[in-house]
Design an enzyme around this catalytic site. Structure first.
Site, PDB file in Angstrom:
ATOM      1  N   LYS A 157       0.844  -1.191   0.000  1.00 46.07           N
ATOM      2  CA  LYS A 157       0.000   0.000   0.000  1.00 46.07           C
ATOM      3  C   LYS A 157       0.883   1.246   0.000  1.00 46.07           C
ATOM      4  O   LYS A 157       2.054   1.131   0.346  1.00 46.07           O
ATOM      5  CB  LYS A 157      -0.921  -0.033   1.212  1.00 46.07           C
ATOM      6  CG  LYS A 157      -0.217   0.364   2.511  1.00 46.07           C
ATOM      7  CD  LYS A 157      -1.201   0.803   3.556  1.00 46.07           C
ATOM      8  CE  LYS A 157      -0.501   1.314   4.757  1.00 46.07           C
ATOM      9  NZ  LYS A 157      -0.383   2.648   5.065  1.00 46.07           N
ATOM     10  N   ASP A 186      -2.096  -5.854   2.741  1.00 43.91           N
ATOM     11  CA  ASP A 186      -2.514  -4.977   3.839  1.00 43.91           C
ATOM     12  C   ASP A 186      -2.148  -5.757   5.087  1.00 43.91           C
ATOM     13  O   ASP A 186      -2.762  -6.794   5.374  1.00 43.91           O
ATOM     14  CB  ASP A 186      -4.022  -4.729   3.783  1.00 43.91           C
ATOM     15  CG  ASP A 186      -4.489  -3.839   4.933  1.00 43.91           C
ATOM     16  OD1 ASP A 186      -3.951  -3.976   6.056  1.00 43.91           O
ATOM     17  OD2 ASP A 186      -5.372  -3.001   4.720  1.00 43.91           O
ATOM     18  N   HIS A 187      -1.146  -5.297   5.823  1.00 40.50           N
ATOM     19  CA  HIS A 187      -0.600  -6.171   6.864  1.00 40.50           C
ATOM     20  C   HIS A 187      -1.608  -6.470   7.975  1.00 40.50           C
ATOM     21  O   HIS A 187      -1.450  -7.439   8.713  1.00 40.50           O
ATOM     22  CB  HIS A 187       0.730  -5.629   7.412  1.00 40.50           C
ATOM     23  CG  HIS A 187       0.595  -4.508   8.390  1.00 40.50           C
ATOM     24  ND1 HIS A 187       0.427  -3.214   7.997  1.00 40.50           N
ATOM     25  CD2 HIS A 187       0.613  -4.489   9.743  1.00 40.50           C
ATOM     26  CE1 HIS A 187       0.353  -2.433   9.068  1.00 40.50           C
ATOM     27  NE2 HIS A 187       0.461  -3.185  10.143  1.00 40.50           N
ATOM     28  N   LYS A 191      -2.668 -10.220  10.605  1.00 37.22           N
ATOM     29  CA  LYS A 191      -2.708 -10.318  12.077  1.00 37.22           C
ATOM     30  C   LYS A 191      -3.627 -11.475  12.465  1.00 37.22           C
ATOM     31  O   LYS A 191      -4.756 -11.566  11.984  1.00 37.22           O
ATOM     32  CB  LYS A 191      -3.215  -9.006  12.684  1.00 37.22           C
ATOM     33  CG  LYS A 191      -2.227  -7.844  12.515  1.00 37.22           C
ATOM     34  CD  LYS A 191      -2.730  -6.590  13.207  1.00 37.22           C
ATOM     35  CE  LYS A 191      -1.890  -5.384  12.854  1.00 37.22           C
ATOM     36  NZ  LYS A 191      -0.668  -5.229  13.613  1.00 37.22           N
ATOM     37  N   GLU A 225      -3.124   4.750  18.175  1.00 39.02           N
ATOM     38  CA  GLU A 225      -1.666   4.601  18.332  1.00 39.02           C
ATOM     39  C   GLU A 225      -1.135   5.687  19.257  1.00 39.02           C
ATOM     40  O   GLU A 225      -1.533   6.849  19.145  1.00 39.02           O
ATOM     41  CB  GLU A 225      -0.972   4.764  16.987  1.00 39.02           C
ATOM     42  CG  GLU A 225      -1.267   3.677  15.991  1.00 39.02           C
ATOM     43  CD  GLU A 225      -0.504   3.920  14.697  1.00 39.02           C
ATOM     44  OE1 GLU A 225       0.527   3.271  14.500  1.00 39.02           O
ATOM     45  OE2 GLU A 225      -0.935   4.771  13.909  1.00 39.02           O
ATOM     46  N   ASP A 244      -3.832   6.979   5.311  1.00 39.43           N
ATOM     47  CA  ASP A 244      -2.839   6.087   5.910  1.00 39.43           C
ATOM     48  C   ASP A 244      -3.486   4.880   6.598  1.00 39.43           C
ATOM     49  O   ASP A 244      -2.930   3.786   6.575  1.00 39.43           O
ATOM     50  CB  ASP A 244      -2.003   6.888   6.924  1.00 39.43           C
ATOM     51  CG  ASP A 244      -0.837   6.102   7.476  1.00 39.43           C
ATOM     52  OD1 ASP A 244      -0.078   5.533   6.663  1.00 39.43           O
ATOM     53  OD2 ASP A 244      -0.674   6.045   8.718  1.00 39.43           O
ATOM     54  N   HIS A 249      -6.537  -0.346   6.517  1.00 31.64           N
ATOM     55  CA  HIS A 249      -6.688  -1.211   7.690  1.00 31.64           C
ATOM     56  C   HIS A 249      -8.107  -1.160   8.286  1.00 31.64           C
ATOM     57  O   HIS A 249      -8.715  -2.187   8.566  1.00 31.64           O
ATOM     58  CB  HIS A 249      -5.674  -0.821   8.765  1.00 31.64           C
ATOM     59  CG  HIS A 249      -4.266  -0.722   8.254  1.00 31.64           C
ATOM     60  ND1 HIS A 249      -3.757  -1.561   7.298  1.00 31.64           N
ATOM     61  CD2 HIS A 249      -3.248   0.123   8.573  1.00 31.64           C
ATOM     62  CE1 HIS A 249      -2.487  -1.243   7.049  1.00 31.64           C
ATOM     63  NE2 HIS A 249      -2.164  -0.216   7.803  1.00 31.64           N
ATOM     64  N   LYS A 349      -3.092   9.189  15.726  1.00 29.34           N
ATOM     65  CA  LYS A 349      -1.732   9.127  16.274  1.00 29.34           C
ATOM     66  C   LYS A 349      -1.739   9.862  17.610  1.00 29.34           C
ATOM     67  O   LYS A 349      -2.561  10.757  17.836  1.00 29.34           O
ATOM     68  CB  LYS A 349      -0.756   9.834  15.339  1.00 29.34           C
ATOM     69  CG  LYS A 349      -0.674   9.244  13.944  1.00 29.34           C
ATOM     70  CD  LYS A 349       0.355   8.159  13.866  1.00 29.34           C
ATOM     71  CE  LYS A 349       0.531   7.643  12.455  1.00 29.34           C
ATOM     72  NZ  LYS A 349       1.061   6.275  12.429  1.00 29.34           N
TER      73      LYS A 349
HETATM   74  C1  BG6 Z   1       0.861   1.475   8.648  1.00 25.24           C
HETATM   75  C2  BG6 Z   1       0.724   2.970   8.714  1.00 25.24           C
HETATM   76  O1  BG6 Z   1       0.210   0.967   7.517  1.00 25.24           O
HETATM   77  O2  BG6 Z   1       0.279   0.899   9.811  1.00 25.24           O
HETATM   78  C3  BG6 Z   1       1.381   3.509   9.967  1.00 25.24           C
HETATM   79  O3  BG6 Z   1       1.336   3.552   7.570  1.00 25.24           O
HETATM   80  C4  BG6 Z   1       0.837   2.810  11.183  1.00 25.24           C
HETATM   81  O4  BG6 Z   1       1.195   4.917  10.080  1.00 25.24           O
HETATM   82  C5  BG6 Z   1       0.897   1.300  11.011  1.00 25.24           C
HETATM   83  O5  BG6 Z   1       1.616   3.201  12.298  1.00 25.24           O
HETATM   84  C6  BG6 Z   1       0.166   0.600  12.145  1.00 25.24           C
HETATM   85  O6  BG6 Z   1       0.411  -0.777  12.063  1.00 25.24           O
HETATM   86  P1  BG6 Z   1       0.425  -1.676  13.370  1.00 25.24           P
HETATM   87  O7  BG6 Z   1       0.613  -3.062  12.873  1.00 25.24           O
HETATM   88  O8  BG6 Z   1       1.545  -1.179  14.227  1.00 25.24           O
HETATM   89  O9  BG6 Z   1      -0.910  -1.461  14.039  1.00 25.24           O
END
Ligand code: BG6
Length: 500
Positions: A157, A186-187, A191, A225, A244, A249, A349
């Protein structure tokens, strides 16, 4: 039990992994550690090699050193694998880079029996995606599937920056690769607990009957976060929280939480249902958009005990930036199951905690037979699916407090992932890279999914560009601006903020 001892993983077919952007942050922070962990679990192909391509002045040995340095405590299997790493230093606009790559790949096929199979990983900035994919095609390195060896490509992404650019990106990808070859990552989908949403919903008869508008009064999805923008100010100031986090996500978590049951838990079944759900998401009439949306930026504040600067004082941020670091919205899913149920989403954030969770709040009993003073400590029943950290599921319901009087209060029934399984969930990249090596698409985005998510997001971005709603502020370390509370209060709802 260590994460290595979890369970045996399938072994993918022989192949070469080619990482573009091989000396970058994503490669060293995520990809190489994930590969090392897969190596330790004996989950990489029997015949396997890694080629790095980047602009940095490295050679094979330099890339091998980088691989070892990225995973300092790796087991011997990682040292053995890094010994075979190859590196190509070159410009992506230069055809000789790809001619060299072709030769290196053929050489590896001969010496390592990788059978012509390729997995390309685009770990570069997105503006290079068109250049890279065209160059691979022109060099004859993008074979369509079905003709002997396979060629697959993983794309990171952001998939565009609005609906039009996402469509352009998909058209461009499809000029060079078939959709079956493309793995949009999309990581969040990697999870464990995001996948556990599927297990909770579709492996348990008790939840399905109540997973709808008759029993649920509202859904809340929070991705909070504590981190600020760190060293990514220049990128983030252009992107903002909606691009972002929400487009990717949050949209994925919304889709998995609210979609219809698929006929099969497979790539077609799951991705079809996600797309159907995203198509049903509505923001409400355009003139109400600003009442259903909150955008805000953090001011200086305190995280834990540390004083932190405001967004405008962070490195790489334009002095009068209007970029949102917090976004909240009320969505609606216009379908039979969810009509009339507000779906609240928020992300930001520098919030009070780092936590991702889905909360389903249930309707009140039709008639409260207890007296108001007896029920004053009773909250609405709610089911919390904690995605991170302290992964688990909590059901909060009312119980009688011990004693003569009939006082009620909310109590918790709790499932903890760590206590039950005795392992920390695997890193999302490890899971997704393994799936890409296997060619399993289920946890990757299809072209239409990415586009549907932008369809939802575009009206927000247009309104934001007009200064609508006005940008608010919140102190770093808080749960966001007051306007986010008002958003829910209008409907008689409240955010479920996890206890500190
Ligand atoms: C990323 C964003 O895709 O995901 C970041 O670009 C964000 O801004 C991050 O901090 C959050 O991922 P995770 O796995 O730490 O929740």
């Amino acid at each position: 039990m260590t994460s290595q001892a979890r369970y045996a993983l399938a072994k993918p077919d022989p192949q070469v992994l080619v990482i573009f952007g091989a000396s970058g942050d994503l490669t060293t922070r995520k990809l190489l550690p994930a590969l090392a962990s897969l190596a330790a679990r004996d989950a990489l192909p029997e015949h396997f090699s890694v080629v790095g391509v980047a602009l940095s002045e490295l050679d094979d040995n330099g890339f091998r050193d980088l691989g070892r340095a990225a995973v300092p405590d790796a087991p011997p299997s990682w040292a053995t694998l890094t010994d075979s790493f190859r590196y190509i230093c070159g410009h992506y606009e230069d055809a000789t880079t790809f001619a060299t790559l072709k030769k290196v790949l053929e050489d590896i096929d001969r010496t390592c029996s990788t059978q012509g199979n390729r997995l390309y990983y685009l770990a570069t900035i997105p503006s290079l995606f068109p250049i890279l994919t065209q160059a691979l095609k022109q060099a004859g390195l993008s074979n369509p599937p079905g003709s002997g060896p396979f060629t697959r490509i993983v794309v990171e992404k952001p998939f565009g920056s609005d609906l039009d650019s996402a469509i352009d990106l998909n058209v461009m990808l499809h000029e060079c690769f078939d959709e079956h070859q493309i793995f949009r990552i999309d990581h969040y989908l990697g999870k464990e607990t995001v996948q556990n949403l599927l297990a909770l919903r579709f492996a348990n008869a008790i939840f399905e009957p109540i997973w709808n508008r008759r029993y649920i009064s509202n859904a809340q999805i929070t991705v909070a976060e504590q981190l600020g923008v760190e060293h990514r100010g220049a990128y983030y100031d252009k992107a903002g929280a909606v691009r972002d986090m929400v487009q990717n996500h949050l949209a994925q978590v919304v889709a998995l939480t609210l979609m219809e049951p698929p006929a099969a838990i497979d790539p077609l079944g799951v991705r079809d249902e996600k797309v159907k759900l995203l198509r049903a998401v509505e923001l409400g009439p355009p003139h109400e958009l600003s009442q259903r949306t909150v955008r805000a930026q953090y001011d200086a504040g305190v995280i834990g005990t540390a004083a932190v600067p405001g967004y405008l004082e962070e490195e790489g941020i334009a002095p009068a930036s209007e970029t949102e670091t917090f976004a909240a919205a009320q969505l609606h899913v216009d379908n039979w199951r969810w009509a009339g149920v507000p779906v609240y989403i928020r992300t930001g954030k520098r919030l009070a905690q780092t936590v991702t969770e889905v909360v389903l709040e249930f309707r009140e009993v039709p008639h409260m037979a207890f007296k108001a003073h007896q029920a004053r400590r009773l909250e609405p029943n709610h089911l919390v699916m904690r995605i991170q950290p302290h992964e688990g599921i909590n059901l909060a319901f009312g119980a009688k407090e011990p004693g003569e009087s009939f006082n009620l209060r909310s109590v918790d029934m709790h499932f903890s992932y760590a206590d039950t399984f005795g392992v920390a969930p695997a890193d999302a990249y490890e899971r997704l890279i393994h799936d890409a090596l296997l060619g399993d698409h289920m946890l990757f985005l299809r072209a239409d999914e990415a586009e549907q998510a932008w369809r939802i997001i575009d009206p927000y971005l247009d309104a934001f560009a007009q200064g609508d709603p006005p940008l608010s502020t919140y102190p770093a370390g808080s749960w966001g601006p007051h306007e986010a509370d008002i958003l829910l209060a209008r409907n008689g709802h409240e955010w479920h903020n996890p206890a500190p």
